[in-house]
Design a protein around this motif. Structure first.
Motif, PDB file in Angstrom:
ATOM      1  N   TRP A 258       0.764  -1.158   0.011  1.00 38.33           N
ATOM      2  CA  TRP A 258       0.128   0.121   0.040  1.00 38.33           C
ATOM      3  C   TRP A 258       0.875   1.311  -0.027  1.00 38.33           C
ATOM      4  O   TRP A 258       0.518   2.296  -0.667  1.00 38.33           O
ATOM      5  CB  TRP A 258      -1.001   0.021   1.325  1.00 38.33           C
ATOM      6  CG  TRP A 258      -2.101  -0.874   1.139  1.00 38.33           C
ATOM      7  CD1 TRP A 258      -2.313  -2.020   1.720  1.00 38.33           C
ATOM      8  CD2 TRP A 258      -3.100  -0.942   0.147  1.00 38.33           C
ATOM      9  NE1 TRP A 258      -3.469  -2.417   1.238  1.00 38.33           N
ATOM     10  CE2 TRP A 258      -4.072  -1.859   0.302  1.00 38.33           C
ATOM     11  CE3 TRP A 258      -3.613   0.050  -0.835  1.00 38.33           C
ATOM     12  CZ2 TRP A 258      -5.346  -2.106  -0.401  1.00 38.33           C
ATOM     13  CZ3 TRP A 258      -4.752   0.122  -1.557  1.00 38.33           C
ATOM     14  CH2 TRP A 258      -5.481  -1.077  -1.292  1.00 38.33           C
TER      15      TRP A 258
ATOM     16  N   ARG B  44     -10.290  -2.013  -1.569  1.00 38.88           N
ATOM     17  CA  ARG B  44      -9.740  -2.563  -0.283  1.00 38.88           C
ATOM     18  C   ARG B  44     -10.491  -3.425   0.638  1.00 38.88           C
ATOM     19  O   ARG B  44     -11.374  -3.227   0.948  1.00 38.88           O
ATOM     20  CB  ARG B  44      -9.313  -1.278   0.707  1.00 38.88           C
ATOM     21  CG  ARG B  44      -8.432  -0.342   0.165  1.00 38.88           C
ATOM     22  CD  ARG B  44      -8.659   1.093   0.969  1.00 38.88           C
ATOM     23  NE  ARG B  44      -9.271   1.282   2.058  1.00 38.88           N
ATOM     24  CZ  ARG B  44      -8.832   1.741   3.285  1.00 38.88           C
ATOM     25  NH1 ARG B  44      -7.440   1.887   3.354  1.00 38.88           N
ATOM     26  NH2 ARG B  44      -9.722   1.708   4.316  1.00 38.88           N
TER      27      ARG B  44
ATOM     28  N   PRO C 203      -5.403  -5.596  -1.289  1.00 35.66           N
ATOM     29  CA  PRO C 203      -5.849  -5.015  -2.586  1.00 35.66           C
ATOM     30  C   PRO C 203      -6.233  -6.170  -3.694  1.00 35.66           C
ATOM     31  O   PRO C 203      -5.734  -7.150  -3.882  1.00 35.66           O
ATOM     32  CB  PRO C 203      -4.474  -4.339  -3.099  1.00 35.66           C
ATOM     33  CG  PRO C 203      -3.413  -5.372  -2.392  1.00 35.66           C
ATOM     34  CD  PRO C 203      -3.991  -5.979  -1.256  1.00 35.66           C
TER      35      PRO C 203
END
Length: 543
Positions: A332, A516, A524
């Motif tokens: 992320w 998400r 992801p």
């Protein structure tokens, strides 16, 4: 007269009895009926299941927090009320000040047992958890964890070289790389060596047995729970422990995947513990986590030792917590840096300056102090842990009547401003990590933006201390806070610094929409291509 199946009659009677019990308790115990919240769509299914069906983690959490404040009411199966809290003072009370007074729910401990066996996150009460924690503490001291930095750096260097040799050597202009799968393989190798002095070989061998067993396990087993499973779990509070221990053997997708993965972990763990126990008789210098645990357990009073099954189960939780969460966090962060190229340039320039300083003083690589001095990198890590928390909810239950204070008063259903919430014994409390980490009163008016400069410019205002690291709830808090948070932070620093120093990260040309997904842990996926599993494609170029 209708000839109904016996199973349907039994289910109907049990469900009716459960509803009556709920109604009785709401009339005779502290009720949270005065706490506002979204209406339940169904008396049987409630509305808490909606949280597991959000397109992206936080879609509903942030909406409800904006509408109702830092505490609101949801309904679980058969109308069971659930108190959702994101208030810092309330979180501090439940996790810090109350000690073990708010244990995990039956559902949480049973699911933890299914995934990790009798590990530290399974521990159903304070006595068992404190016994686990005492044995594990020596393996997670700051000096012990700092000693793993060379290992982290070797693993990240290997990943960098593989990208350069296998991928980018053919495409000097860069190419799209599914970064999360590479990072998961890297961190699996790291946890193998650091925790068990064992070579999983995940980077070298994509057919690795453990890697294949673990890949997408959370998405396969926890993502979008079925109606039948929600109803089934509603009855767990009324089942004896011996029955709940057999839940893992149910041959459905929710449980079959967990069981097969745990069985594989236990097989490896038994072999490693046997080898290490024999070796430790002559070698007491091994510093891997499992060796330290075995020594600590062997020297402990017999009454407080971990059983063989408990020791074996630690391998599962250490592998999950030590590789999946770290790989996800770095994934992320690289995604956000790709979206914020100017900030990525700041981090890379900062690393380059520190590299020159290291060379000038005659050292070969970064020390812990070097990494911790990288202001922009540290801010990016903290901001990613805040903005993209991997674990987004925690479930607890009041073991006795209590009153939970609020830092930020809320409006009750009658319009009254309230600054505390009385709760009855048995009340389910859902701790909303995702919402707390986006609370504007703590993080600023731009809490819903990824902005690491809030740490550089010291704009965070933690009036109430809650979390274990940077006042974030990402590693939980209190007596049951994550024991390995330092391991994760140091590993993230080491790997992220290497990747940013060596590569430029950009969004792919087709700019797929990343969501998400709520799969027990937040990961992801590409919107519209969820069937491909967890995936984060980024355009990577060598610098």
């Amino acid at each position: 007269m209708l000839d109904l199946p016996l199973s349907l009659i039994v289910f109907t009677v049990c469900a009716a009895a459960l509803v009556l019990v709920r109604l009785y308790r709401s009339r005779t115990h502290h009720s949270i009926a005065h706490i506002r919240g979204p209406p339940a769509k169904s008396m049987i299914m409630g509305n808490i299941r909606d949280m597991a069906y959000q397109e992206s983690v936080g879609d509903l959490d942030f909406k409800y927090m904006k509408e109702y404040g830092t505490a609101w009411r949801l309904h679980a199966t058969f109308g069971k009320p659930v108190l959702m809290i994101s208030d810092p003072k309330a979180l501090q009370h439940v996790l810090h000040k109350s000690g073990y007074m708010y244990p995990k729910t039956t559902q949480s401990t049973t699911l933890a047992f299914n995934i990790t066996g009798r590990s530290i996150i399974w521990a159903p009460n304070g006595d068992i958890h404190s016994r686990h924690r005492k044995i594990m503490n020596p393996a997670f001291t700051a000096p012990q964890l700092r000693s793993f930095l060379p290992l982290f750096r070797r693993s990240s260097a290997k990943l960098c070289q593989m990208w350069k040799d296998q991928i980018l050597s053919r495409t000097p202009e860069g190419t799209t790389v599914v970064v999360n799968t590479w990072l998961a393989r890297t961190t699996l190798d790291v946890i193998g060596e650091a925790a068990f002095d064992f070579d999983f070989g995940a980077l070298d061998n994509t057919d690795n047995e453990l890697m294949k067993a673990y890949e997408n396990m959370f998405a396969d087993s926890n993502m979008y729970p079925t109606v039948w499973n929600a109803i089934f779990q509603a009855f767990w509070d009324y089942l004896p422990d011996k029955v709940l221990e057999q839940v893992r053997h149910i041959p459905t997708r929710e449980y079959r995947r967990m069981q097969s993965t745990l069985r594989l972990f236990i097989k490896y763990s038994q072999r490693l513990i046997a080898q290490k126990s024999a070796a430790l008789a002559s070698d007491k210098s091994s510093k891997d986590v499992m060796s330290v645990l075995i020594r600590a357990n062997a020297s402990e009073d017999a009454r407080y030792k971990l059983s063989d099954e408990e020791m074996e189960s630690q391998m599962s939780i250490m592998t999950i917590a030590g590789h999946e969460t770290t790989a996800n966090t770095i994934t992320w962060m690289l995604y956000e840096l790709a979206k914020h190229p100017d900030y990525q340039d700041k981090v890379r320039a900062e690393i380059a300056l520190k590299r020159a300083e290291i060379i000038a003083r005659g050292d070969a690589d970064f020390s812990i102090e070097d990494l911790e001095s990288l202001e922009y990198l540290q801010a990016a890590i903290k901001e990613t842990l805040r903005y993209h928390c991997i674990v987004y909810h925690l479930n607890r239950m009041a073991s006795q009547d209590d009153t939970i204070p609020l830092a930020y008063p809320i409006v009750s259903a009658s319009g009254e401003m309230i600054s505390e919430i009385p709760v009855a014994k048995g009340q389910i409390i859902m701790l909303n990590i995702a919402a707390y980490n986006r609370l504007p009163e703590v993080w600023g008016a731009d809490a819903h933006e990824w902005n690491p400069m809030r740490y550089v410019e010291d704009k965070v205002d933690p009036q109430v201390r809650v979390g274990m690291y940077a006042n974030l709830m990402t590693f939980s808090a209190g007596v049951r806070g994550c024991i390995g948070w330092r391991f994760s932070v140091i590993e993230t620093q080491a790997i992220a610094a290497d990747l940013i120093e060596n590569f430029q990260f950009n969004l792919p040309e087709d700019k797929p929409e990343i969501i998400r997904v709520p799969a027990g842990i937040m990961g992801p996926m590409i919107k519209g291509r969820e069937g491909e599993g967890m995936k984060m494609p980024l355009h990577v170029t060598a610098v």
